[in-house]
Scaffold this motif. Sequence first.
Motif, mmCIF file in Angstrom:
data_model
loop_
_atom_site.group_PDB
_atom_site.id
_atom_site.type_symbol
_atom_site.label_atom_id
_atom_site.label_comp_id
_atom_site.label_asym_id
_atom_site.label_seq_id
_atom_site.Cartn_x
_atom_site.Cartn_y
_atom_site.Cartn_z
ATOM 1 N N GLU A 108 0.831 -1.201 0.000
ATOM 2 C CA GLU A 108 0.000 0.000 0.000
ATOM 3 C C GLU A 108 0.876 1.266 0.000
ATOM 4 O O GLU A 108 0.539 2.269 -0.639
ATOM 5 C CB GLU A 108 -0.940 -0.028 1.220
ATOM 6 C CG GLU A 108 -2.206 0.744 1.002
ATOM 7 C CD GLU A 108 -3.371 0.289 1.891
ATOM 8 O OE1 GLU A 108 -3.414 -0.869 2.330
ATOM 9 O OE2 GLU A 108 -4.243 1.129 2.140
ATOM 10 N N ARG A 285 -8.396 -3.190 12.570
ATOM 11 C CA ARG A 285 -8.426 -2.204 11.485
ATOM 12 C C ARG A 285 -9.507 -1.196 11.818
ATOM 13 O O ARG A 285 -10.538 -1.572 12.383
ATOM 14 C CB ARG A 285 -8.833 -2.855 10.159
ATOM 15 C CG ARG A 285 -7.827 -3.813 9.604
ATOM 16 C CD ARG A 285 -8.243 -4.206 8.184
ATOM 17 N NE ARG A 285 -7.352 -5.226 7.687
ATOM 18 C CZ ARG A 285 -6.866 -5.271 6.448
ATOM 19 N NH1 ARG A 285 -7.215 -4.362 5.571
ATOM 20 N NH2 ARG A 285 -6.054 -6.219 6.075
ATOM 21 N N CYS A 286 -9.308 0.036 11.370
ATOM 22 C CA CYS A 286 -10.409 0.998 11.494
ATOM 23 C C CYS A 286 -11.596 0.482 10.696
ATOM 24 O O CYS A 286 -12.738 0.772 11.009
ATOM 25 C CB CYS A 286 -10.034 2.356 10.935
ATOM 26 S SG CYS A 286 -8.432 2.903 11.415
ATOM 27 N N THR A 287 -11.290 -0.269 9.627
ATOM 28 C CA THR A 287 -12.344 -0.753 8.733
ATOM 29 C C THR A 287 -12.823 -2.169 9.082
ATOM 30 O O THR A 287 -13.567 -2.777 8.302
ATOM 31 C CB THR A 287 -11.839 -0.754 7.278
ATOM 32 O OG1 THR A 287 -10.607 -1.497 7.237
ATOM 33 C CG2 THR A 287 -11.597 0.635 6.747
ATOM 34 N N GLY A 447 -10.587 -3.342 2.260
ATOM 35 C CA GLY A 447 -10.128 -3.506 0.878
ATOM 36 C C GLY A 447 -10.010 -2.201 0.120
ATOM 37 O O GLY A 447 -10.079 -2.160 -1.114
ATOM 38 N N ALA A 448 -9.804 -1.103 0.877
ATOM 39 C CA ALA A 448 -9.676 0.207 0.232
ATOM 40 C C ALA A 448 -8.396 0.279 -0.607
ATOM 41 O O ALA A 448 -7.374 -0.275 -0.233
ATOM 42 C CB ALA A 448 -9.651 1.288 1.306
#
Length: 496
Positions: A108, A285-287, A447-448
Amino acid sequence: MPEPRIYKNYINGEWVESVSKRSFENRNPADSREVLGIFQKSNQQDTEMAIGAAREAFNKWRLVPAPKRGEILFKIAEILIKRKEDYARQMTQEMGKVLKETRGDVQEAIDMSYYMAGEGRRQFGFTTPSELPNKFQMSVRMPLGVCAMITPWNFPMAIPSWKIMPALVCGNTVVIKPATDTPLSAYNLVKVCEEAGVPKGVINLVTGSGSEVGLPLMSSKNVKVVSFTGSTEVGRKVSEACAPDFRHVHLEMGGKNAIMVMDDARIDLAVEGALWGGFGTTGQRCTATSRVIVHKKVMKEFTDKFVAAAKSLKIGNGLDPMVEMGPSINESQLKTVIEYVSIGKEEGAKLLCGGNRLTSGNYQYGFFHEPTIFGEVDPQMRIAKEEIFGPVVSIIPCDSLEQAIEINNGTIYGLSSSVYTQDVNRAFVTMRDAYTGIFYVNSSTIGAEVHLPFGGTNQTGNGHREAGIAGIDVFSEWKSIYVDFSGKLQKAQIDA
Ligand code: UN1
Protein backbone atom coordinates in the motif's frame (compact mmCIF):
# COMPACT_ATOMS: atom_id res chain seq x y z
CA MET A 1 20.57 -13.04 22.13
CA PRO A 2 22.49 -10.23 20.36
CA GLU A 3 22.19 -6.72 21.77
CA PRO A 4 19.20 -4.99 20.19
CA ARG A 5 19.99 -2.28 17.66
CA ILE A 6 19.62 1.37 18.62
CA TYR A 7 17.51 3.49 16.26
CA LYS A 8 17.76 7.26 16.15
CA ASN A 9 15.55 10.20 15.25
CA TYR A 10 15.94 11.82 11.83
CA ILE A 11 16.17 15.60 12.12
CA ASN A 12 17.47 17.99 9.48
CA GLY A 13 19.01 15.15 7.46
CA GLU A 14 20.93 13.66 10.40
CA TRP A 15 20.30 10.53 12.47
CA VAL A 16 20.47 11.83 16.01
CA GLU A 17 19.83 10.73 19.57
CA SER A 18 17.19 12.41 21.65
CA VAL A 19 18.47 15.22 23.84
CA SER A 20 16.62 13.43 26.67
CA LYS A 21 19.15 10.55 26.52
CA ARG A 22 16.24 8.23 27.17
CA SER A 23 14.96 5.35 25.06
CA PHE A 24 12.24 2.70 24.86
CA GLU A 25 12.04 -0.86 23.62
CA ASN A 26 10.08 -2.15 20.66
CA ARG A 27 8.84 -5.65 21.53
CA ASN A 28 7.15 -8.40 19.53
CA PRO A 29 3.49 -8.80 20.58
CA ALA A 30 3.58 -12.48 19.55
CA ASP A 31 6.53 -13.07 21.87
CA SER A 32 7.22 -10.22 24.22
CA ARG A 33 10.61 -11.69 25.16
CA GLU A 34 11.86 -10.50 21.77
CA VAL A 35 13.18 -6.92 21.59
CA LEU A 36 13.34 -5.64 18.01
CA GLY A 37 15.14 -2.43 18.72
CA ILE A 38 15.71 0.47 21.06
CA PHE A 39 14.13 3.77 20.01
CA GLN A 40 14.54 7.35 21.17
CA LYS A 41 12.18 8.53 23.91
CA SER A 42 12.13 12.06 22.58
CA ASN A 43 10.86 15.20 24.26
CA GLN A 44 9.59 18.67 23.45
CA GLN A 45 13.05 19.97 22.58
CA ASP A 46 13.60 17.23 19.97
CA THR A 47 10.17 17.95 18.56
CA GLU A 48 10.85 21.67 18.30
CA MET A 49 14.18 21.02 16.59
CA ALA A 50 12.40 18.86 14.02
CA ILE A 51 9.74 21.52 13.43
CA GLY A 52 12.49 24.14 13.07
CA ALA A 53 14.32 22.01 10.49
CA ALA A 54 11.09 21.45 8.56
CA ARG A 55 10.34 25.18 8.55
CA GLU A 56 13.77 26.00 7.28
CA ALA A 57 13.60 23.36 4.53
CA PHE A 58 10.16 24.47 3.35
CA ASN A 59 11.40 27.58 1.59
CA LYS A 60 13.53 25.59 -0.82
CA TRP A 61 11.34 22.51 -1.17
CA ARG A 62 8.23 24.45 -2.13
CA LEU A 63 10.17 25.85 -5.12
CA VAL A 64 11.38 22.48 -6.41
CA PRO A 65 9.17 21.80 -9.46
CA ALA A 66 6.41 19.38 -8.51
CA PRO A 67 7.33 16.89 -11.29
CA LYS A 68 10.84 16.68 -9.75
CA ARG A 69 9.34 16.07 -6.33
CA GLY A 70 7.23 13.38 -7.96
CA GLU A 71 10.33 11.71 -9.37
CA ILE A 72 11.74 11.33 -5.87
CA LEU A 73 8.49 9.67 -4.81
CA PHE A 74 8.79 7.33 -7.78
CA LYS A 75 12.25 6.32 -6.50
CA ILE A 76 10.79 5.72 -3.03
CA ALA A 77 8.36 3.24 -4.58
CA GLU A 78 11.16 1.50 -6.49
CA ILE A 79 13.29 1.07 -3.35
CA LEU A 80 10.30 -0.16 -1.34
CA ILE A 81 9.65 -2.86 -3.96
CA LYS A 82 13.17 -4.21 -3.43
CA ARG A 83 12.81 -4.22 0.36
CA LYS A 84 9.19 -5.39 0.49
CA GLU A 85 9.86 -8.82 1.98
CA ASP A 86 12.32 -7.59 4.63
CA TYR A 87 10.09 -4.75 5.72
CA ALA A 88 7.03 -7.02 5.82
CA ARG A 89 8.83 -9.51 8.07
CA GLN A 90 9.99 -6.74 10.41
CA MET A 91 6.46 -5.38 10.51
CA THR A 92 5.01 -8.78 11.44
CA GLN A 93 7.55 -8.94 14.25
CA GLU A 94 6.76 -5.48 15.53
CA MET A 95 2.97 -5.51 15.30
CA GLY A 96 1.88 -9.13 14.96
CA LYS A 97 -0.30 -9.24 11.85
CA VAL A 98 0.39 -12.14 9.51
CA LEU A 99 2.99 -11.93 6.77
CA LYS A 100 0.54 -11.83 3.90
CA GLU A 101 -1.07 -8.76 5.49
CA THR A 102 2.21 -6.99 6.25
CA ARG A 103 3.22 -7.55 2.61
CA GLY A 104 -0.06 -5.82 1.75
CA ASP A 105 0.82 -2.97 4.09
CA VAL A 106 4.18 -2.35 2.39
CA GLN A 107 2.43 -2.72 -0.98
CA GLU A 108 0.00 0.00 0.00
CA ALA A 109 2.97 2.32 0.68
CA ILE A 110 4.37 1.40 -2.76
CA ASP A 111 1.01 2.10 -4.40
CA MET A 112 0.67 5.43 -2.65
CA SER A 113 4.20 6.50 -3.58
CA TYR A 114 3.58 5.71 -7.27
CA TYR A 115 0.19 7.38 -7.21
CA MET A 116 1.47 10.58 -5.62
CA ALA A 117 4.55 10.52 -7.88
CA GLY A 118 2.07 10.92 -10.75
CA GLU A 119 0.47 13.85 -8.95
CA GLY A 120 3.77 15.65 -9.49
CA ARG A 121 2.63 16.14 -13.07
CA ARG A 122 -1.04 16.77 -12.27
CA GLN A 123 -2.11 18.62 -9.10
CA PHE A 124 -4.81 20.02 -11.32
CA GLY A 125 -6.41 23.34 -10.70
CA PHE A 126 -8.85 24.82 -13.19
CA THR A 127 -9.29 27.74 -15.52
CA THR A 128 -12.69 29.22 -16.10
CA PRO A 129 -13.97 32.17 -18.17
CA SER A 130 -14.32 35.57 -16.59
CA GLU A 131 -17.54 37.59 -16.56
CA LEU A 132 -15.49 40.52 -17.85
CA PRO A 133 -13.64 40.95 -21.17
CA ASN A 134 -9.84 40.69 -21.29
CA LYS A 135 -9.59 39.02 -17.94
CA PHE A 136 -8.13 35.56 -17.29
CA GLN A 137 -8.65 33.40 -14.22
CA MET A 138 -7.34 30.19 -12.76
CA SER A 139 -7.02 28.37 -9.49
CA VAL A 140 -3.77 26.75 -8.40
CA ARG A 141 -2.76 24.67 -5.41
CA MET A 142 -0.08 25.85 -3.05
CA PRO A 143 1.64 24.05 -0.18
CA LEU A 144 1.00 25.06 3.43
CA GLY A 145 4.33 24.54 5.18
CA VAL A 146 5.16 22.17 8.00
CA CYS A 147 2.79 19.20 8.29
CA ALA A 148 2.70 17.09 11.45
CA MET A 149 1.70 13.44 11.24
CA ILE A 150 0.69 11.29 14.15
CA THR A 151 0.23 7.74 12.94
CA PRO A 152 -1.16 4.48 14.38
CA TRP A 153 0.32 1.02 14.85
CA ASN A 154 -2.18 -1.03 12.85
CA PHE A 155 -0.95 0.06 9.40
CA PRO A 156 2.52 1.17 10.41
CA MET A 157 3.90 1.84 6.93
CA ALA A 158 0.78 2.27 4.80
CA ILE A 159 -0.79 5.05 6.88
CA PRO A 160 2.44 7.09 7.20
CA SER A 161 2.73 6.83 3.40
CA TRP A 162 -0.87 8.07 2.94
CA LYS A 163 0.16 11.26 4.69
CA ILE A 164 3.84 11.70 3.76
CA MET A 165 3.51 11.21 -0.01
CA PRO A 166 0.75 13.75 -0.74
CA ALA A 167 2.36 16.24 1.68
CA LEU A 168 5.72 15.97 -0.08
CA VAL A 169 4.45 16.10 -3.63
CA CYS A 170 2.49 19.26 -2.82
CA GLY A 171 5.70 20.91 -1.58
CA ASN A 172 5.20 20.71 2.18
CA THR A 173 7.71 19.51 4.75
CA VAL A 174 7.01 16.85 7.35
CA VAL A 175 7.51 15.90 10.97
CA ILE A 176 6.19 12.43 11.74
CA LYS A 177 5.62 10.81 15.11
CA PRO A 178 4.81 7.11 14.71
CA ALA A 179 2.99 5.03 17.33
CA THR A 180 5.31 3.83 20.10
CA ASP A 181 4.31 0.22 19.35
CA THR A 182 5.55 0.41 15.76
CA PRO A 183 8.40 2.88 15.28
CA LEU A 184 10.44 0.48 13.09
CA SER A 185 8.15 0.50 10.05
CA ALA A 186 8.04 4.31 10.05
CA TYR A 187 11.82 4.36 10.48
CA ASN A 188 12.15 2.08 7.44
CA LEU A 189 9.95 4.36 5.35
CA VAL A 190 11.83 7.51 6.36
CA LYS A 191 15.16 5.77 5.63
CA VAL A 192 13.88 5.03 2.11
CA CYS A 193 12.87 8.70 1.70
CA GLU A 194 16.43 9.70 2.62
CA GLU A 195 17.94 7.21 0.17
CA ALA A 196 15.62 8.29 -2.62
CA GLY A 197 16.90 11.86 -2.30
CA VAL A 198 14.40 13.76 -0.16
CA PRO A 199 16.54 16.78 0.84
CA LYS A 200 17.56 17.42 4.42
CA GLY A 201 14.92 18.87 6.70
CA VAL A 202 12.07 18.01 4.32
CA ILE A 203 11.16 14.91 6.29
CA ASN A 204 11.83 14.47 10.00
CA LEU A 205 11.12 11.50 12.28
CA VAL A 206 10.72 11.89 16.03
CA THR A 207 9.85 8.82 18.11
CA GLY A 208 8.32 8.94 21.57
CA SER A 209 5.11 9.31 23.49
CA GLY A 210 1.97 11.28 22.77
CA SER A 211 2.53 13.56 25.73
CA GLU A 212 6.17 14.38 25.02
CA VAL A 213 6.16 14.46 21.21
CA GLY A 214 2.56 14.38 20.01
CA LEU A 215 1.37 17.22 22.21
CA PRO A 216 4.14 19.73 21.37
CA LEU A 217 3.73 18.76 17.72
CA MET A 218 -0.01 19.45 17.59
CA SER A 219 0.36 22.59 19.74
CA SER A 220 3.10 24.28 17.72
CA LYS A 221 2.07 27.47 15.94
CA ASN A 222 4.64 26.60 13.29
CA VAL A 223 2.76 23.47 12.28
CA LYS A 224 0.18 24.28 9.58
CA VAL A 225 -1.58 20.93 9.27
CA VAL A 226 -1.93 18.06 11.72
CA SER A 227 -2.94 14.79 10.15
CA PHE A 228 -3.91 12.22 12.75
CA THR A 229 -5.11 8.62 12.60
CA GLY A 230 -6.02 6.96 15.88
CA SER A 231 -8.52 7.06 18.70
CA THR A 232 -11.47 9.45 18.96
CA GLU A 233 -10.17 10.57 22.35
CA VAL A 234 -6.80 11.73 20.98
CA GLY A 235 -8.44 13.10 17.83
CA ARG A 236 -10.49 15.43 20.01
CA LYS A 237 -7.28 16.66 21.69
CA VAL A 238 -5.72 17.36 18.28
CA SER A 239 -8.81 19.29 17.26
CA GLU A 240 -8.78 21.34 20.45
CA ALA A 241 -5.04 22.05 20.21
CA CYS A 242 -5.45 23.47 16.69
CA ALA A 243 -8.77 25.25 17.18
CA PRO A 244 -7.61 28.50 18.82
CA ASP A 245 -5.59 29.55 15.78
CA PHE A 246 -7.58 27.58 13.20
CA ARG A 247 -4.67 25.45 12.05
CA HIS A 248 -5.81 22.68 9.71
CA VAL A 249 -6.67 19.30 11.11
CA HIS A 250 -7.27 16.05 9.30
CA LEU A 251 -8.66 13.29 11.52
CA GLU A 252 -9.24 9.62 10.86
CA MET A 253 -10.65 7.82 13.87
CA GLY A 254 -12.97 5.04 14.96
CA GLY A 255 -15.38 2.76 13.18
CA LYS A 256 -18.13 0.28 13.98
CA ASN A 257 -18.38 -1.20 10.53
CA ALA A 258 -21.11 -3.59 9.47
CA ILE A 259 -21.76 -6.18 6.81
CA MET A 260 -25.44 -6.56 5.90
CA VAL A 261 -26.32 -10.08 4.78
CA MET A 262 -29.65 -10.24 2.94
CA ASP A 263 -31.83 -13.31 2.48
CA ASP A 264 -30.79 -13.59 -1.17
CA ALA A 265 -27.05 -13.37 -0.43
CA ARG A 266 -24.52 -15.98 -1.44
CA ILE A 267 -23.97 -17.20 2.11
CA ASP A 268 -20.55 -18.80 1.59
CA LEU A 269 -19.25 -15.55 0.12
CA ALA A 270 -20.70 -13.53 3.01
CA VAL A 271 -19.10 -15.90 5.53
CA GLU A 272 -15.71 -15.43 3.88
CA GLY A 273 -16.18 -11.67 3.93
CA ALA A 274 -17.18 -11.63 7.60
CA LEU A 275 -14.23 -13.83 8.52
CA TRP A 276 -11.73 -11.65 6.67
CA GLY A 277 -13.30 -8.41 7.88
CA GLY A 278 -13.80 -9.56 11.47
CA PHE A 279 -10.57 -11.40 12.17
CA GLY A 280 -8.08 -10.12 9.59
CA THR A 281 -5.44 -7.98 11.37
CA THR A 282 -6.94 -9.52 14.55
CA GLY A 283 -9.87 -7.12 14.16
CA GLN A 284 -7.50 -4.18 14.59
CA ARG A 285 -8.43 -2.20 11.48
CA CYS A 286 -10.41 1.00 11.49
CA THR A 287 -12.34 -0.75 8.73
CA ALA A 288 -12.76 -4.08 10.58
CA THR A 289 -16.17 -5.76 10.44
CA SER A 290 -17.36 -5.69 14.02
CA ARG A 291 -21.06 -6.12 13.27
CA VAL A 292 -22.80 -8.51 10.90
CA ILE A 293 -26.46 -7.65 10.38
CA VAL A 294 -28.14 -10.81 9.12
CA HIS A 295 -31.62 -11.35 7.69
CA LYS A 296 -33.51 -13.75 9.97
CA LYS A 297 -34.35 -16.05 7.03
CA VAL A 298 -30.67 -16.94 6.57
CA MET A 299 -29.55 -16.48 10.17
CA LYS A 300 -29.08 -20.14 11.01
CA GLU A 301 -27.15 -21.04 7.88
CA PHE A 302 -24.92 -17.96 8.11
CA THR A 303 -24.24 -18.33 11.84
CA ASP A 304 -23.43 -22.05 11.70
CA LYS A 305 -20.97 -21.55 8.86
CA PHE A 306 -19.41 -18.38 10.30
CA VAL A 307 -18.87 -19.91 13.75
CA ALA A 308 -17.36 -23.09 12.26
CA ALA A 309 -14.99 -21.02 10.12
CA ALA A 310 -13.92 -18.84 13.06
CA LYS A 311 -13.26 -21.89 15.22
CA SER A 312 -10.94 -23.33 12.61
CA LEU A 313 -8.74 -20.23 12.26
CA LYS A 314 -5.11 -20.93 13.12
CA ILE A 315 -3.81 -18.43 15.69
CA GLY A 316 -0.13 -17.75 16.33
CA ASN A 317 3.02 -15.95 15.28
CA GLY A 318 2.36 -14.23 11.96
CA LEU A 319 5.74 -15.30 10.55
CA ASP A 320 4.43 -18.88 10.37
CA PRO A 321 2.84 -19.15 6.90
CA MET A 322 0.08 -21.43 8.24
CA VAL A 323 -1.08 -18.87 10.80
CA GLU A 324 -4.21 -16.88 9.89
CA MET A 325 -4.55 -14.54 12.89
CA GLY A 326 -1.88 -12.97 15.10
CA PRO A 327 -1.96 -11.39 18.57
CA SER A 328 -3.39 -8.11 19.82
CA ILE A 329 -0.84 -5.31 19.71
CA ASN A 330 -0.17 -5.12 23.46
CA GLU A 331 -1.37 -6.05 26.94
CA SER A 332 -3.67 -3.06 27.29
CA GLN A 333 -5.41 -3.70 23.95
CA LEU A 334 -5.87 -7.34 24.94
CA LYS A 335 -7.40 -6.22 28.25
CA THR A 336 -9.88 -4.08 26.32
CA VAL A 337 -10.88 -7.14 24.30
CA ILE A 338 -11.32 -9.24 27.45
CA GLU A 339 -13.35 -6.48 29.06
CA TYR A 340 -15.71 -6.24 26.07
CA VAL A 341 -16.22 -10.00 26.09
CA SER A 342 -17.44 -9.77 29.68
CA ILE A 343 -19.58 -6.72 28.86
CA GLY A 344 -21.19 -8.70 26.01
CA LYS A 345 -21.99 -11.58 28.34
CA GLU A 346 -23.43 -9.27 30.99
CA GLU A 347 -25.57 -7.52 28.41
CA GLY A 348 -27.12 -10.85 27.52
CA ALA A 349 -25.59 -11.47 24.11
CA LYS A 350 -25.05 -15.13 23.27
CA LEU A 351 -21.38 -16.17 23.16
CA LEU A 352 -21.18 -18.48 20.14
CA CYS A 353 -17.45 -19.15 20.10
CA GLY A 354 -14.17 -17.95 21.60
CA GLY A 355 -14.21 -15.56 24.50
CA ASN A 356 -10.87 -16.45 26.07
CA ARG A 357 -7.28 -15.31 26.16
CA LEU A 358 -4.89 -18.01 24.91
CA THR A 359 -2.22 -18.83 27.45
CA SER A 360 -0.97 -22.36 26.75
CA GLY A 361 2.48 -23.15 25.33
CA ASN A 362 4.07 -20.31 23.39
CA TYR A 363 0.85 -18.29 23.57
CA GLN A 364 1.84 -17.33 27.11
CA TYR A 365 4.52 -14.98 25.75
CA GLY A 366 2.15 -13.06 23.51
CA PHE A 367 -1.18 -11.24 23.59
CA PHE A 368 -3.40 -13.83 21.94
CA HIS A 369 -7.17 -14.06 22.11
CA GLU A 370 -9.59 -16.50 20.50
CA PRO A 371 -11.72 -15.29 17.59
CA THR A 372 -14.98 -14.46 19.32
CA ILE A 373 -18.53 -14.24 17.97
CA PHE A 374 -21.61 -13.05 19.82
CA GLY A 375 -25.10 -13.91 18.51
CA GLU A 376 -28.52 -12.37 19.18
CA VAL A 377 -26.95 -8.99 19.75
CA ASP A 378 -29.22 -6.00 20.17
CA PRO A 379 -28.07 -2.86 18.31
CA GLN A 380 -28.29 -0.92 21.57
CA MET A 381 -25.80 -3.11 23.43
CA ARG A 382 -22.38 -1.60 24.09
CA ILE A 383 -20.65 -4.38 22.11
CA ALA A 384 -22.74 -3.29 19.10
CA LYS A 385 -22.02 0.41 19.53
CA GLU A 386 -18.46 0.85 20.80
CA GLU A 387 -15.27 0.21 18.87
CA ILE A 388 -13.47 -2.82 20.35
CA PHE A 389 -10.45 -3.07 18.01
CA GLY A 390 -10.03 -6.78 18.53
CA PRO A 391 -11.24 -10.18 17.31
CA VAL A 392 -14.85 -9.80 18.48
CA VAL A 393 -17.81 -9.81 16.07
CA SER A 394 -21.48 -9.22 16.93
CA ILE A 395 -24.27 -10.78 14.88
CA ILE A 396 -27.41 -8.64 14.85
CA PRO A 397 -30.67 -10.05 13.41
CA CYS A 398 -32.87 -8.04 11.04
CA ASP A 399 -36.15 -8.53 9.10
CA SER A 400 -35.57 -6.35 6.05
CA LEU A 401 -33.04 -4.33 4.09
CA GLU A 402 -34.53 -1.09 5.42
CA GLN A 403 -34.03 -2.25 8.99
CA ALA A 404 -30.48 -3.41 8.21
CA ILE A 405 -29.61 0.03 6.84
CA GLU A 406 -31.11 1.72 9.88
CA ILE A 407 -29.01 -0.45 12.20
CA ASN A 408 -25.95 0.10 10.01
CA ASN A 409 -26.34 3.87 10.19
CA GLY A 410 -27.24 3.93 13.87
CA THR A 411 -23.79 4.41 15.38
CA ILE A 412 -21.69 7.46 16.21
CA TYR A 413 -19.22 6.38 13.52
CA GLY A 414 -19.42 5.98 9.73
CA LEU A 415 -16.30 4.56 8.16
CA SER A 416 -17.17 1.48 6.12
CA SER A 417 -20.06 -0.91 5.44
CA SER A 418 -21.13 -3.52 2.96
CA VAL A 419 -24.11 -5.45 1.64
CA TYR A 420 -24.34 -9.00 0.38
CA THR A 421 -27.24 -9.40 -2.05
CA GLN A 422 -27.86 -10.77 -5.54
CA ASP A 423 -30.49 -8.15 -6.27
CA VAL A 424 -29.23 -5.11 -8.17
CA ASN A 425 -32.04 -2.89 -6.88
CA ARG A 426 -31.22 -3.71 -3.27
CA ALA A 427 -27.54 -3.12 -3.97
CA PHE A 428 -28.25 0.37 -5.34
CA VAL A 429 -30.63 1.30 -2.54
CA THR A 430 -27.97 0.37 0.02
CA MET A 431 -25.24 2.17 -1.94
CA ARG A 432 -27.39 5.30 -1.75
CA ASP A 433 -28.60 5.03 1.85
CA ALA A 434 -25.65 3.65 3.82
CA TYR A 435 -24.14 6.69 5.53
CA THR A 436 -20.50 5.59 5.56
CA GLY A 437 -17.48 7.04 3.77
CA ILE A 438 -16.65 3.67 2.21
CA PHE A 439 -19.13 1.11 0.92
CA TYR A 440 -18.80 -2.34 -0.65
CA VAL A 441 -21.19 -4.55 -2.58
CA ASN A 442 -20.65 -8.29 -2.15
CA SER A 443 -17.34 -7.76 -0.44
CA SER A 444 -16.12 -7.22 3.11
CA THR A 445 -15.74 -3.86 4.88
CA ILE A 446 -12.01 -3.82 4.14
CA GLY A 447 -10.13 -3.51 0.88
CA ALA A 448 -9.68 0.21 0.23
CA GLU A 449 -7.30 1.17 -2.61
CA VAL A 450 -5.02 4.20 -2.56
CA HIS A 451 -6.56 6.19 -5.39
CA LEU A 452 -10.01 6.62 -3.84
CA PRO A 453 -10.81 8.85 -0.87
CA PHE A 454 -10.47 7.06 2.47
CA GLY A 455 -12.36 8.18 5.55
CA GLY A 456 -15.72 8.31 7.20
CA THR A 457 -18.78 10.26 8.28
CA ASN A 458 -19.95 11.28 11.77
CA GLN A 459 -17.34 10.88 14.51
CA THR A 460 -15.05 8.79 12.33
CA GLY A 461 -13.50 11.98 11.07
CA ASN A 462 -13.88 15.71 10.64
CA GLY A 463 -15.09 15.81 7.06
CA HIS A 464 -11.74 15.34 5.35
CA ARG A 465 -10.54 12.29 3.46
CA GLU A 466 -7.10 10.99 2.75
CA ALA A 467 -5.69 9.06 -0.23
CA GLY A 468 -6.61 9.84 -3.83
CA ILE A 469 -7.21 13.45 -4.81
CA ALA A 470 -8.79 13.99 -1.40
CA GLY A 471 -5.31 13.54 0.09
CA ILE A 472 -4.02 16.35 -2.12
CA ASP A 473 -6.83 18.55 -0.77
CA VAL A 474 -5.64 18.04 2.83
CA PHE A 475 -2.07 19.03 2.00
CA SER A 476 -2.67 21.96 -0.33
CA GLU A 477 -4.41 25.29 -0.19
CA TRP A 478 -6.32 26.86 -3.09
CA LYS A 479 -5.24 30.16 -4.58
CA SER A 480 -7.57 31.81 -7.11
CA ILE A 481 -5.70 34.08 -9.49
CA TYR A 482 -7.24 36.81 -11.68
CA VAL A 483 -5.20 38.45 -14.45
CA ASP A 484 -6.72 41.59 -15.95
CA PHE A 485 -5.18 42.45 -19.33
CA SER A 486 -7.71 45.13 -20.33
CA GLY A 487 -5.44 47.98 -19.24
CA LYS A 488 -8.19 49.57 -17.16
CA LEU A 489 -9.94 49.00 -13.85
CA GLN A 490 -12.78 46.53 -14.40
CA LYS A 491 -15.15 45.96 -11.51
CA ALA A 492 -16.53 42.45 -11.03
CA GLN A 493 -20.28 42.33 -10.34
CA ILE A 494 -20.54 46.05 -11.12
CA ASP A 495 -19.37 46.72 -14.68
CA ALA A 496 -21.80 45.31 -17.19
C1 UN1 B 1 -7.32 0.94 8.55
O1 UN1 B 1 -8.30 0.23 8.70
O2 UN1 B 1 -6.83 1.53 9.51
O3 UN1 B 1 -9.13 -1.15 3.40
C2 UN1 B 1 -6.70 1.10 7.21
C3 UN1 B 1 -8.35 -1.53 4.25
C4 UN1 B 1 -6.88 -1.16 4.14
C5 UN1 B 1 -6.58 0.08 4.94
C6 UN1 B 1 -7.16 0.03 6.30
N1 UN1 B 1 -6.51 -1.00 2.77
O4 UN1 B 1 -8.73 -2.18 5.21
